[in-house]
Scaffold this active site. Sequence first.
Site, PDB file in Angstrom:
ATOM      1  N   SER A   9       0.839  -1.195   0.000  1.00  0.00           N
ATOM      2  CA  SER A   9       0.000   0.000   0.000  1.00  0.00           C
ATOM      3  C   SER A   9       0.872   1.241   0.000  1.00  0.00           C
ATOM      4  O   SER A   9       2.023   1.206   0.426  1.00  0.00           O
ATOM      5  CB  SER A   9      -0.895   0.010   1.246  1.00  0.00           C
ATOM      6  OG  SER A   9      -1.496   1.282   1.396  1.00  0.00           O
ATOM      7  N   HIS A  10       0.321   2.358  -0.491  1.00  0.00           N
ATOM      8  CA  HIS A  10       1.024   3.633  -0.428  1.00  0.00           C
ATOM      9  C   HIS A  10       1.230   4.086   1.013  1.00  0.00           C
ATOM     10  O   HIS A  10       2.091   4.897   1.305  1.00  0.00           O
ATOM     11  CB  HIS A  10       0.218   4.720  -1.150  1.00  0.00           C
ATOM     12  CG  HIS A  10       0.349   4.645  -2.633  1.00  0.00           C
ATOM     13  ND1 HIS A  10      -0.079   3.576  -3.367  1.00  0.00           N
ATOM     14  CD2 HIS A  10       0.887   5.516  -3.522  1.00  0.00           C
ATOM     15  CE1 HIS A  10       0.175   3.790  -4.649  1.00  0.00           C
ATOM     16  NE2 HIS A  10       0.757   4.964  -4.768  1.00  0.00           N
ATOM     17  N   SER A  11       0.373   3.580   1.911  1.00  0.00           N
ATOM     18  CA  SER A  11       0.386   4.041   3.295  1.00  0.00           C
ATOM     19  C   SER A  11       0.820   2.910   4.221  1.00  0.00           C
ATOM     20  O   SER A  11       0.254   1.809   4.184  1.00  0.00           O
ATOM     21  CB  SER A  11      -1.027   4.514   3.664  1.00  0.00           C
ATOM     22  OG  SER A  11      -1.254   4.362   5.041  1.00  0.00           O
TER      23      SER A  11
END
Lengths: 238, 215
Positions: A9-11
């Site tokens: 995930s980007h986060s």
Amino acid sequence: MSVGLVIVSHSAALAAGVVELAAQMAVGVSIVAAGGMDDGGLGTSLEKVMSALGQADTGEGVVVLTDLGSAVMTAESALEFMGGPATVALADAPLVEGAVAAAVAAASGAGLQAVRHAAETALQNSGAARATDAGTATGLDSGTEPRKDHTPEGEQTAELILINPMGLHARPAAVLAGELGAMDVDIEINGVDGQSVMMLMTLGAGEGTKLHVRASGPDAVGAVALVRREVTSGFGEI
Amino acid sequence: MTDSSLDTAWAVDWLRRSAAVVSENRMALIELDRAIGDGDHGENLDRGFSAILEKLDSEPPLTPAATFKLAAMTLMSKVGGAAGPLYGTAFLRMGTAMGEAVEIDSALLAAGLAAARDGVVARGKAEVGDKTMIDAWTPAVDAAISAADAGASPAAVLAAAAAAAESGAVATDPLIAHKGRASYLGERAIGHRDPGAASSAMILRAAAQAGGASA
């Protein structure tokens, strides 16, 4: 040992959250987060993905789930860098539903491609479940009584009532789907596939709900007995 | 090094010059991206190429291919946004195309650039006219192949590629975007240069300058 999962995930927080959620339903499955950049910022990092792939693989292979566009590209790049290993499969799946379905499939001992398939069909299955429910309702409205005349030979059925206060929530759904998934059986519970955790959860069956179980195949007797045992014991929650 | 081939020193010089031009144009790329994207292109690329400079110092590569693979790995790990895997794949495929060669002639150079462009297409699924970095890379590759076929030196092949990439980047101004975040803007993207095409032209110009310096 089971197939492992990597959540890209980007986060970092999102990846860790998905791991937490999926792990709750699949004890013993290796699920590793690869979220965010080295400095904690938003983004995806090839090094993080490759390191997570190494950690998650316990010998049975790894299924990779991703969130947005460039996460997919980073995961694909990692596979290209590694020379396209046959032991890693990318799932084109919704992150949360796919991760939960894949984790349960992995916990039940499914192989690499079966785990990927479970992730990729996580949403389709819940859509099909609703369609099946609608068809059943129409049949009842017209007053037909299909059960006795059309019961195929060898089919096992049971009618059970949920007695635990939480009903068929995530954990019991995972228990049933996980154990049934390891059996050679076609089993429906209230019209949905009993081997799919996502489909069982879409039933939203609470305490007091009546479950209609229909099973066929070599393990049908054992499968129905298993469901009966779990339901009548309240999934060990009472 | 001769007029008819490029070597590892050229590949390293290309990356150093790329890092310099991206750093100089960091704000310009941020402005372009802010107009039609999320505004992080300049910052992300600058971070990626700065990390390449550190790696070049700490683990000097021995072949052009190793140089490009170092760049690929670093960009994919440090850039964060879509530019990371896209530029990373470009450098990875170029390195793969060049294999163990230590002397890159015009034909191999053109083949490497074509492999890089094909990698970006495969990864990003964009086509010419979508207002992406492909709009700089494809004319650059066409020009490089033409020049190589006509017997040009590697430096001249790179000069032709850089000029075509610059024209291609300018030609993205009137386009509506069909990929990436700019695609949500519809006609509002018209009149803005694509940041990825702009940075691609800068990076290919850096390749040509490195080639000219070594010729």
